[in-house]
Design a protein around this motif. Structure first.
Motif, mmCIF file in Angstrom:
data_model
loop_
_atom_site.group_PDB
_atom_site.id
_atom_site.type_symbol
_atom_site.label_atom_id
_atom_site.label_comp_id
_atom_site.label_asym_id
_atom_site.label_seq_id
_atom_site.Cartn_x
_atom_site.Cartn_y
_atom_site.Cartn_z
ATOM 1 N N ALA A 198 92.341 -22.918 -16.797
ATOM 2 C CA ALA A 198 93.128 -24.150 -16.646
ATOM 3 C C ALA A 198 94.398 -23.876 -15.848
ATOM 4 O O ALA A 198 94.804 -24.688 -15.000
ATOM 5 C CB ALA A 198 93.466 -24.732 -18.014
ATOM 6 N N ASP A 199 95.036 -22.733 -16.102
ATOM 7 C CA ASP A 199 96.206 -22.346 -15.309
ATOM 8 C C ASP A 199 95.836 -22.251 -13.825
ATOM 9 O O ASP A 199 96.555 -22.761 -12.951
ATOM 10 C CB ASP A 199 96.730 -20.978 -15.766
ATOM 11 N N LEU A 200 94.711 -21.605 -13.547
ATOM 12 C CA LEU A 200 94.285 -21.425 -12.169
ATOM 13 C C LEU A 200 93.892 -22.752 -11.528
ATOM 14 O O LEU A 200 94.172 -22.988 -10.348
ATOM 15 C CB LEU A 200 93.119 -20.435 -12.117
ATOM 16 N N ASP A 201 93.258 -23.621 -12.303
ATOM 17 C CA ASP A 201 92.917 -24.953 -11.784
ATOM 18 C C ASP A 201 94.164 -25.699 -11.331
ATOM 19 O O ASP A 201 94.155 -26.388 -10.313
ATOM 20 C CB ASP A 201 92.219 -25.784 -12.869
ATOM 21 N N LEU B 221 97.797 -15.518 -12.582
ATOM 22 C CA LEU B 221 98.613 -16.548 -11.936
ATOM 23 C C LEU B 221 99.423 -16.037 -10.756
ATOM 24 O O LEU B 221 99.503 -16.693 -9.718
ATOM 25 C CB LEU B 221 99.579 -17.160 -12.956
ATOM 26 N N MET B 222 100.069 -14.892 -10.926
ATOM 27 C CA MET B 222 100.974 -14.411 -9.898
ATOM 28 C C MET B 222 100.197 -14.038 -8.631
ATOM 29 O O MET B 222 99.209 -13.297 -8.688
ATOM 30 C CB MET B 222 101.779 -13.216 -10.398
ATOM 31 N N ALA C 279 103.795 -22.076 -18.344
ATOM 32 C CA ALA C 279 103.827 -23.493 -17.964
ATOM 33 C C ALA C 279 104.718 -23.715 -16.743
ATOM 34 O O ALA C 279 104.378 -24.468 -15.829
ATOM 35 C CB ALA C 279 104.316 -24.335 -19.141
ATOM 36 N N GLY C 280 105.850 -23.044 -16.723
ATOM 37 C CA GLY C 280 106.757 -23.182 -15.592
ATOM 38 C C GLY C 280 106.204 -22.581 -14.317
ATOM 39 O O GLY C 280 106.394 -23.122 -13.225
ATOM 40 N N LEU C 281 105.483 -21.453 -14.451
ATOM 41 C CA LEU C 281 104.935 -20.798 -13.270
ATOM 42 C C LEU C 281 103.951 -21.694 -12.537
ATOM 43 O O LEU C 281 103.889 -21.683 -11.306
ATOM 44 C CB LEU C 281 104.234 -19.496 -13.671
ATOM 45 N N VAL C 282 103.168 -22.459 -13.285
ATOM 46 C CA VAL C 282 102.198 -23.350 -12.644
ATOM 47 C C VAL C 282 102.902 -24.305 -11.690
ATOM 48 O O VAL C 282 102.515 -24.461 -10.534
ATOM 49 C CB VAL C 282 101.390 -24.122 -13.703
#
Length: 306
Positions: free
Chosen positions: A50-53, A142-143, A291-294
């Motif tokens: 979900a993060d990647l989406d 994520l990074m 959450a902020g990184l997204v």
């Protein structure tokens, strides 16, 4: 083109690598000595995807992730290996040749090592030219950053294979021209953090205010454009910036502080950090970071200069 990726070592980093490759449509074959963690990973995987989406919607079907109790079975038919074993040179020097014995001669093997040098890991390998560093930044799914460098015996073509694969899954790889302790990003962070620690130790400012100074000062601009491009915008170009503000920076460099992690320094930084955290749990802070990184990474993907 869809590939089969071998993951060796399935801790925090290995799991997030698996999610990133799977999200990009590649099949993933995993080996770890403690393979009983599959149930926990399957529970975690939807949130990683979900993060990647949210940052980079998939362009096709997801890949399949399979876990194996045998290294030989896990490495069957893989096109690329991401090794994430313990950060111990002795283990790496045994593990990499073992991986080699189960993969084709064309397969590049990348180590996620954060501190070890490739040149010290590859001497016992049958084909040392295919061993490279592929160091991700945490949280690795994520990074975008992946640091790539070869050792003394690495074939430059292997570095390019790794770079292309990482770019294909949406990462932002950087290729280093030679090895150096700490690679690239950690050295930059280390230089800034040494000064930050010294400022807290000497009572110039609290941890909260040092972090605020970066978060609300250069942080957002450097996130979008890096230090060089961002700074040249403060003048008519880089040469003009260096001539105008060079004396100021030279005066700062001439008075930069030094930091030694002795007991008084550790105590001062720990107490000031605890005050800045203000009772928030590690779990809450990590959730807020993710959450902020997204949101941040979506902005960088749209407006980033590089």
């Amino acid at each position: 083109m869809k590939k089969t990726i071998g993951i060796v070592g399935f801790g925090v980093i290995g799991q997030r690598w698996a999610a990133a490759f799977c999200h990009a449509g590649h099949d993933v074959r995993v080996y770890d000595r403690a393979i009983d963690q599959e149930a926990a990973f399957r529970e975690l995987l939807p949130s990683l995807l979900a993060d990647l989406d949210a940052v980079r919607p998939p362009t096709g079907d997801l890949g399949e992730i399979r876990l194996f109790s045998s290294l030989a079975e896990a490495m069957t038919g893989v096109d690329f290996v991401q090794e994430n074993g313990p950060e111990t040179l002795e283990i790496k020097r045994k593990l990499l040749p073992e991986i080699e014995s189960y993969v084709g001669d064309h397969v590049v093997i990348a180590s996620s090592s954060s501190a070890l040098l490739v040149s010290e890991m590859q001497p016992d390998c049958r084909l040392p030219g295919r061993i490279v560093l592929g160091h991700p930044f945490n949280p690795a799914h994520l990074m975008p950053l992946v640091e790539i460098v070869g050792g003394r015996l690495t074939d430059p073509a292997s570095v390019q294979v790794a770079r292309q694969l990482y770019e294909d899954i949406g990462k932002k790889p950087v290729v280093m021209n030679r090895e150096i302790t700490g690679h690239l990003a950690l050295r930059l962070m280390g230089a800034m953090w040494r000064e930050a620690i010294a400022l807290v130790r000497d009572g110039v400012a609290s941890v909260e205010d040092v972090d605020r100074a970066f978060m609300y000062g250069p942080g957002p601009k450097w996130t979008l454009q890096g230090s060089f491009i961002s700074n040249q915008l403060n003048a008519t170009g880089m040469e003009d910036f260096l001539r105008k503000y060079g004396p100021t920076y030279q005066a700062i460099w001439d008075t930069l502080l030094d930091a030694t992690l002795d007991e008084p320094t550790i105590s001062a930084v720990t107490q000031s950090t605890a005050a800045a955290v203000s009772g928030r749990s590690q779990e809450r802070l990590k959730a807020e970071r993710e959450a902020g990184l997204v949101s941040v990474l979506r902005g960088v993907a749209e407006h980033g200069a590089l």
